[in-house]
Design an enzyme around this catalytic site. Structure first.
Site, PDB file in Angstrom:
ATOM      1  N   GLU A   1       0.892  -1.358  -0.040  1.00 35.31           N
ATOM      2  CA  GLU A   1       0.144  -0.085  -0.046  1.00 35.31           C
ATOM      3  C   GLU A   1       0.879   1.402   0.047  1.00 35.31           C
ATOM      4  OE1 GLU A   1      -3.867   0.383   2.595  1.00 35.31           O
ATOM      5  OE2 GLU A   1      -2.501   2.045   3.539  1.00 35.31           O
ATOM      6  N   TYR A   2       0.553   2.236  -0.613  1.00 36.19           N
ATOM      7  CA  TYR A   2       1.232   3.398  -0.879  1.00 36.19           C
ATOM      8  C   TYR A   2       0.033   4.766  -0.594  1.00 36.19           C
ATOM      9  CZ  TYR A   2       4.546   0.707  -3.312  1.00 36.19           C
ATOM     10  OH  TYR A   2       5.613  -0.370  -3.363  1.00 36.19           O
TER      11      TYR A   2
ATOM     12  N   HIS B   1      -8.343   3.034  -3.373  1.00 36.44           N
ATOM     13  CA  HIS B   1      -9.174   3.144  -2.387  1.00 36.44           C
ATOM     14  C   HIS B   1     -10.227   4.198  -2.791  1.00 36.44           C
ATOM     15  CE1 HIS B   1      -6.395   2.247   1.103  1.00 36.44           C
ATOM     16  NE2 HIS B   1      -5.820   1.663   0.081  1.00 36.44           N
TER      17      HIS B   1
ATOM     18  N   ASP C   1     -19.643  -5.780  14.850  1.00 35.35           N
ATOM     19  CA  ASP C   1     -18.408  -5.314  13.807  1.00 35.35           C
ATOM     20  C   ASP C   1     -18.498  -6.670  12.842  1.00 35.35           C
ATOM     21  OD1 ASP C   1     -16.197  -3.948  12.921  1.00 35.35           O
ATOM     22  OD2 ASP C   1     -14.952  -5.200  13.578  1.00 35.35           O
TER      23      ASP C   1
ATOM     24  N   TYR D   1       1.479  -2.391   4.715  1.00 38.27           N
ATOM     25  CA  TYR D   1       1.050  -1.121   4.516  1.00 38.27           C
ATOM     26  C   TYR D   1       2.654  -0.355   4.623  1.00 38.27           C
ATOM     27  CZ  TYR D   1      -3.326  -2.342   6.122  1.00 38.27           C
ATOM     28  OH  TYR D   1      -4.815  -2.816   6.269  1.00 38.27           O
TER      29      TYR D   1
END
Length: 596
Positions: free
Chosen positions: A21-22, A81, A166, A275
């Site tokens: 992820e960036y 995203h 949740d 991440y």
């Protein structure tokens, strides 16, 4: 490709995958550095990368740019995203339409965090309240077109009233159309395994990928745990003991994450999602220690194919851009058709023009460039030494080639060093290959069960005084074809047709010929090749300096030459060139007439 198909294939084969992820940087320099970093990390062959979306679309334009470039220029499967925060339905619809137009086919659908400075999250008029609403909208508007991922929370979402609620929300996201789940970061493998078991009990049977954040320093760890990822007391204690020594924190973090990743994979996790925080070293170290980076990639073609739908049938390219694929992809991004099966007339209206070569990828910083290529360049011998040093592996890169020599060039290394020291400044090469298996680790492509072939190829700059004896030597060898051209367009050649220099034979298929030498494309490429002397090299030295004048003189007077040895069975192109340029008496000083 929808990512779920890629992940299911890896899972079926029992092959662990990983992804990165960036986030969009805040400065232009940061953007350019990130592009370079993603390109380097792309050589680790991640299953995909994803790009974050700022709250309320605050980074929308840059997120689109990053995702589009990574997908269509760097050739990596990309997931973008998309959040509900401050995003009315009409704006989300426009974003999705834009994604389809740009070939971005995978979305990470999130509710999102409240904008900075706001308190509790709240929906806006004509907006969505939950990620499941966004997933449902995507499926209703676009059917099965997009691959959709959603987030999961092994420790429970901080706003959820209970763990059960949740899990209900996660089940709703999957039921409305999500393909797979990536978890929030954590530092206890047991949290993942417990979460996975609870999900399966709820009937959530899609892939659930653990999300992990490498620890790169004390402050970095504080930010990570501040985002909601807890850490066991023993980890916090170890980090605190090292708080004034970031190198020690980083080394501890690499050891820690490597162990966590091993436990996850051994326990059945299908893959790992990192991440990265836009950093690469720790991810590289962890993957190397895990031993899951493939030794070679199953290349469908000799280059990394762009992943988006705009180029589905492209299977032929001129060899000149072999080391600068970003430039070639940018030049051809607006073509409405791509060559398939063979390369015909480069001027065909179907192909369109090879566009301008100026890109939004800047050269390395001046001080780094001078460190790499010399604080000063007092003579042409120093320039030759830079090229020779690159071939030896002592210089990290040259403007025409940002990476170390490929594995296939290993047998050529010594000869390339000698050629450069003798004045042929090489920028592209390939060895002759006669029927190597298509899964050969150095030259293979196209999968298994086939045979691949290559004609030896060399491309180089050479001083004008060396051109007459060199071309005379090339004319004396019947197996060699060549093109030579200077910046102004004065050209010499003994071949005016397209020449296939790489091809493959595979069971049940026609012969594939993915790289060619094309005279018209060479004329286009030479502008870019000569420009790099100034834009990427001379520009790092002071105006009026001897170094800058030397590089300007090379740009103005040298010739760019490509040579193909059509004898792919017994030819010895580099050996012949070495003999030709080092001979006391060249075969002839006669030169052929310029091409008009």
């Amino acid at each position: 490709m929808k990512l779920i198909d890629k992940l299911r294939s890896a899972i079926a084969e029992g092959r662990p995958f990983y992804s990165f992820e960036y986030f969009p940087p805040k400065t232009e320099a940061g953007i350019e550095n990130l592009y370079a970093r993603i390109e380097r990390m792309g050589r680790l062959e991640p299953a995909f990368v994803d790009v974050t979306w700022g709250a309320g679309g605050s980074t929308a334009e840059l997120t689109f740019e990053l995702a589009n470039t990574i997908e269509n220029v760097l050739g990596l499967e990309t997931m973008m995203h998309l959040t509900c925060t401050n995003m009315p339905r009409r704006r989300i619809a426009a974003v999705l339409d834009d994604c389809r137009a740009r070939g971005i086919g995978n979305i990470l659908a999130l509710r999102g965090d409240p904008p900075r400075g706001r308190g509790a999250w709240s929906p806006i008029a004509d907006g969505f309240s939950h990620a499941s609403d966004l997933v449902r909208f995507i499926r209703e508007e676009h059917g099965d077109h997009f691959g959709i991922c959603v987030g999961g929370y092994p420790e429970g979402h901080p706003e959820a009233p209970s763990r059960e609620r949740d899990l209900d929300h996660l089940a709703a996201k999957v039921e409305t159309g999500a393909d797979f789940v990536i978890t929030q970061m954590f530092y206890e493998p047991e949290l993942y395994f417990r979460f996975l078991e609870e999900c399966r009990e709820r009937g959530i049977d899609c892939p659930i990928v653990p999300g992990l954040a490498p620890i790169n320093g004390y402050q970095s760890f504080q930010r990570i745990t501040g985002f909601g990822a807890s850490a066991p007391p023993e980890i916090v204690s170890e980090i605190e003991a090292r708080r004034y020594h970031d190198a020690s924190v980083r080394e501890y973090g690499q050891d820690l994450l490597t162990g966590i990743c091993r436990r996850l994979l051994d326990g059945g996790a299908p893959g790992l999602h990192f991440y990265t925080l836009n950093l690469e070293r720790s991810v590289q170290v962890i993957l190397d220690r895990l031993g899951i980076v493939p030794e070679r990639t199953e290349r469908v073609l000799p280059w990394r194919s762009a992943t988006a739908v705009q180029r589905p049938r492209e299977d032929v390219r001129p060899i000149f851009w072999a080391n600068r694929p970003k430039s070639y992809l940018a030049r051809t991004r607006d073509w409405d058709e791509f060559p398939n099966g063979r390369w015909g007339d480069a001027g065909s209206p179907a192909f369109g023009d090879l566009g301008d070569h100026h890109l939004a990828f800047r050269p390395i910083k001046a001080d780094m460039a001078r460190e790499r290529w010399g604080r000063e360049l007092p003579s042409i011998d120093q320039v030759r030494e830079v090229f020779a040093g690159f071939c030896r592996g002592d210089v990290d890169g040259i403007p025409w080639y940002d990476w170390p020599l490929d594995l296939e060039s290993e047998p050529l290394r010594n000869a390339l060093v000698r050629l450069n020291l003798a004045g042929l400044l090489t920028i592209n090469s390939q060895p002759r290959v006669n029927g190597a298996p298509s899964d050969d680790p150095a030259v293979g492509w196209g999968g298994t069960g086939g045979r691949v072939y290559q004609k030896a190829y060399l491309e180089f700059f050479v001083a004008p005084e060396q051109v007459p004896p060199l071309l005379a030597a090339l004319e004396a060898n019947e197996s060699l074809t060549y093109h030579a051209i200077d910046r102004s367009g004065t050209a010499y050649s003994n071949c005016d047709t397209v020449n296939a220099v790489t091809w493959g034979v595979f069971p049940g298929e026609e012969i594939r010929q993915p790289t060619i030498v094309d005279p018209r494309s060479f004329e286009v490429w030479k502008d870019e090749a000569f420009d790099l002397w100034l834009s990427s090299w001379a520009a790092v030295y002071e105006e009026g300096s001897e170094s800058r004048r030397l590089l300007q003189r090379i740009h103005d007077t040298y010739f760019l030459v490509n040579v193909v040895d059509n004898d792919y069975v017994d030819g010895d192109l580099l050996g012949y060139l070495l003999e030709a340029i080092q001979a006391d008496e060249p075969p002839s000083m006669t030169i052929v007439a310029p091409v008009t």
